[in-house]
Design an enzyme around this catalytic site. Structure first.
Site, PDB file in Angstrom:
ATOM      1  N   ARG A 235      13.212  -3.243  -7.758  1.00 34.07           N
ATOM      2  CA  ARG A 235      11.657  -3.159  -7.761  1.00 34.07           C
ATOM      3  C   ARG A 235      11.534  -3.146  -9.492  1.00 34.07           C
ATOM      4  NH1 ARG A 235       8.966  -0.765  -3.701  1.00 34.07           N
ATOM      5  NH2 ARG A 235       7.257  -1.791  -4.472  1.00 34.07           N
TER       6      ARG A 235
ATOM      7  N   PRO B 248       0.780  -1.307   0.082  1.00 34.32           N
ATOM      8  CA  PRO B 248       0.076  -0.295   0.014  1.00 34.32           C
ATOM      9  C   PRO B 248       0.834   1.315   0.163  1.00 34.32           C
ATOM     10  CG  PRO B 248      -0.812  -1.698   1.532  1.00 34.32           C
ATOM     11  CD  PRO B 248       0.598  -2.127   1.165  1.00 34.32           C
ATOM     12  N   GLU B 249       0.587   2.129  -0.846  1.00 35.44           N
ATOM     13  CA  GLU B 249       1.401   3.460  -1.044  1.00 35.44           C
ATOM     14  C   GLU B 249       0.392   4.472  -0.659  1.00 35.44           C
ATOM     15  OE1 GLU B 249       4.155   3.412  -1.379  1.00 35.44           O
ATOM     16  OE2 GLU B 249       4.711   1.419  -2.303  1.00 35.44           O
TER      17      GLU B 249
ATOM     18  N   LYS C 111       2.946   7.182   4.599  1.00 33.10           N
ATOM     19  CA  LYS C 111       2.094   5.945   4.431  1.00 33.10           C
ATOM     20  C   LYS C 111       1.635   5.387   5.980  1.00 33.10           C
ATOM     21  CE  LYS C 111       5.211   3.773   2.101  1.00 33.10           C
ATOM     22  NZ  LYS C 111       5.845   2.700   1.194  1.00 33.10           N
TER      23      LYS C 111
END
Length: 271
Positions: free
Chosen positions: A259, A2-3, A57
């Site tokens: 990533r 989750p960002e 976040k």
């Protein structure tokens, strides 16, 4: 993971059920998360919630006595459920309210965190965070100045929380594609005009993602159980070998900073 849009979506979803209500107790079924659940949280009882906010976040639940700091980690989610709801395998924490509801934290991979502090100003996890991407502080001049002398791949630079918080992998990929900038471009080679374009695009992409309830690729769900619908709007992320929506060429991928990165080699020239 989750960002910012997913955490903002979670915040907006849970706030009406928590703000101005009282925590009756906290039930912790699994205290071993990324960091151990704070003892102050485990023993919290009969405390009113006065506000809920977000920093980067992190979810911040403001109470009369201090602050609950929540981080969803890699696979965590929060939802509001009735107090008699069945408990699922990875439901690790319940914050039980005096309105018949509870905030339930589910986290299969247990990389999240639930901590306590009495002072946000010196909370150790916040001290080195950059500005919020939707704030006025995050602007072209700031990004240009911050990028000087940085021999770092631009996508890695944008995902550095000391530069700007919460952009994350998905939204960095999408923003760079829209701006026509290669993800491996060195940050120090950004022009001021490119900084203007990037800042405006990042803000626009994040706002659109928030409106859509974030992006669900695997684990993330909104507090009401619905997925985030921004996944349907993704232009390049996760679209390796599919046609570029701009030129029709093939979208490629590579690993940058461990990533996955997605880009169009025709529309995003390296240089």
């Amino acid at each position: 993971m989750p960002e910012l849009p997913e955490v903002e979506t979670a915040l907006r979803g849970i706030s009406p059920y928590l703000k101005n209500f009282t925590i009756e107790k906290v039930v912790v079924r699994q205290p071993k998360l990324r960091w151990a659940v704070s003892e102050e949280l485990i023993t919290l009882k009969n405390v009113k919630i006065v506000d809920l906010t977000r920093r980067a976040k992190y979810l911040i639940i403001h109470t009369e006595k201090g602050y609950i700091i929540g981080h969803l980690g890699m696979s965590g989610s929060v939802r509001i459920v009735p107090q008699n709801s069945a408990i699922d395998k990875h439901d690790h924490i319940d914050i039980v309210m005096n309105n018949g509801k509870l905030l339930r934290y589910n986290d299969p991979r247990r990389f999240g965190a639930w901590l306590w502090t009495e002072n946000l100003d010196d909370f150790h996890l916040f001290l080195k965070l950059g500005p919020e991407p939707l704030s006025d502080e995050f602007n072209a001049e700031y990004l240009f100045k911050k990028s000087r002398q940085k021999s770092t791949a631009l996508k890695t630079f944008l995902m550095d929380n000391a530069v700007v918080v919460g952009v994350g992998n998905i939204y960095a990929n999408e923003s760079l594609f829209i701006c026509g900038i290669h993800p491996l471009k060195l940050a120090k080679n950004l022009t001021l005009n490119q900084c203007f374009s990037l800042v405006n695009t990042i803000k626009d992409v994040l706002r659109k993602a928030i409106i859509q309830g974030g992006t669900t690729l695997k684990d993330f769900l909104q507090p009401d159980g619905r997925p985030g619908y921004f996944a349907q709007e993704l232009l390049v992320y996760g679209n390796k070998d599919k046609p570029c929506p701009k030129c029709g060429g093939k979208i490629e991928s590579l690993i940058i900073g461990q990533r996955n990165s997605f880009f169009c080699p025709k529309c995003q020239k390296r240089g």
